[in-house]
Scaffold this active site. Sequence first.
Site, PDB file in Angstrom:
ATOM      1  N   SER A   1       0.685  -1.109  -0.052  1.00 43.90           N
ATOM      2  CA  SER A   1       0.116   0.131   0.097  1.00 43.90           C
ATOM      3  C   SER A   1       0.845   1.388  -0.138  1.00 43.90           C
ATOM      4  O   SER A   1       0.132   2.215  -0.197  1.00 43.90           O
ATOM      5  CB  SER A   1      -0.985   0.033   1.302  1.00 43.90           C
ATOM      6  OG  SER A   1      -1.859  -0.846   0.940  1.00 43.90           O
TER       7      SER A   1
ATOM      8  N   LYS B   1       0.005   3.658  -2.784  1.00 42.43           N
ATOM      9  CA  LYS B   1      -0.859   4.767  -2.838  1.00 42.43           C
ATOM     10  C   LYS B   1      -0.077   6.208  -2.593  1.00 42.43           C
ATOM     11  O   LYS B   1      -0.821   7.066  -2.893  1.00 42.43           O
ATOM     12  CB  LYS B   1      -1.727   4.217  -1.658  1.00 42.43           C
ATOM     13  CG  LYS B   1      -2.452   3.078  -1.965  1.00 42.43           C
ATOM     14  CD  LYS B   1      -3.725   2.985  -0.756  1.00 42.43           C
ATOM     15  CE  LYS B   1      -4.411   1.666  -1.034  1.00 42.43           C
ATOM     16  NZ  LYS B   1      -4.025   0.380  -0.254  1.00 42.43           N
TER      17      LYS B   1
ATOM     18  N   SER C   1      -6.544   3.418   4.150  1.00 43.52           N
ATOM     19  CA  SER C   1      -5.771   2.732   2.872  1.00 43.52           C
ATOM     20  C   SER C   1      -6.880   2.073   2.169  1.00 43.52           C
ATOM     21  O   SER C   1      -6.539   0.994   1.893  1.00 43.52           O
ATOM     22  CB  SER C   1      -4.810   1.897   3.717  1.00 43.52           C
ATOM     23  OG  SER C   1      -3.785   1.179   2.633  1.00 43.52           O
TER      24      SER C   1
END
Length: 247
Positions: A34, A37, A94
């Site tokens: 993640s 991102k 997230s």
Amino acid sequence: MIQIMMSKIAVIMDFDTENILYDKDANSRIYPASMSKLMTLYVLFEEISSGNVNMDTEFLVSEKAWRKGGSKMFVEIDSYVKVKDLLKGIIVQSGNDASVALAEYVGGTERDFVDLMNAYAGSLNMNNTIFQNSTGLPAENHFSSAKDLAKLTSHLITKFPEIYSYYKEKQFTFNEIKQLNRNKLLWRDDSSDGVKTGHTKAAGYCLVGSAKRGDMRLITVVAGSDSDNNRFMASQRLLEYGFRFFA
């Protein structure tokens, strides 16, 4: 020399100079999970900066976005969600669903959005990075490095300081579901103001961190930790080392 035994890969970058103060395999390819991102939001921040969207622009949530597994913001299918909410849903929660909704609106399709991600990575000289999706979920040939992620974070803070302030928010409630920011450094270190956690089985536990004390800001990246707690312990040790021994 500092011993970061709880993380396979680690780096400390001085924000002002982008000098590397500590390097433990910082150029090795990693699964960014993640932490990907950060680039998803970098593209969004560019869109906001250029005036193509604003914080009140509403993005439609497709079935693909709604069905996306993993961590969620819990957006509803066929609903319209404001940019400022999607932004917080990605930073704090997230949300993979939020990331796909954002990607589809900005890029038309997630695949076309990923092309934007990779174009920006090239412009930032992230020479050891290729993205295959907007979420960081496991995908073949989706990789980065600790040094590239530190570089991306440095540019994100420099170019979008006002929007970057969202990264220090500790919680966000959407659809009456409150979730806490997964970055525990925000509670452990008052000087910390970001940035992004990541975890998959292949990636291990990862974290991009940033903290500012006085006029000095440090960016840290750890990857491959074997537990949630160890990534934060490793990050804290990196920050303490950097602030203590460098000026």
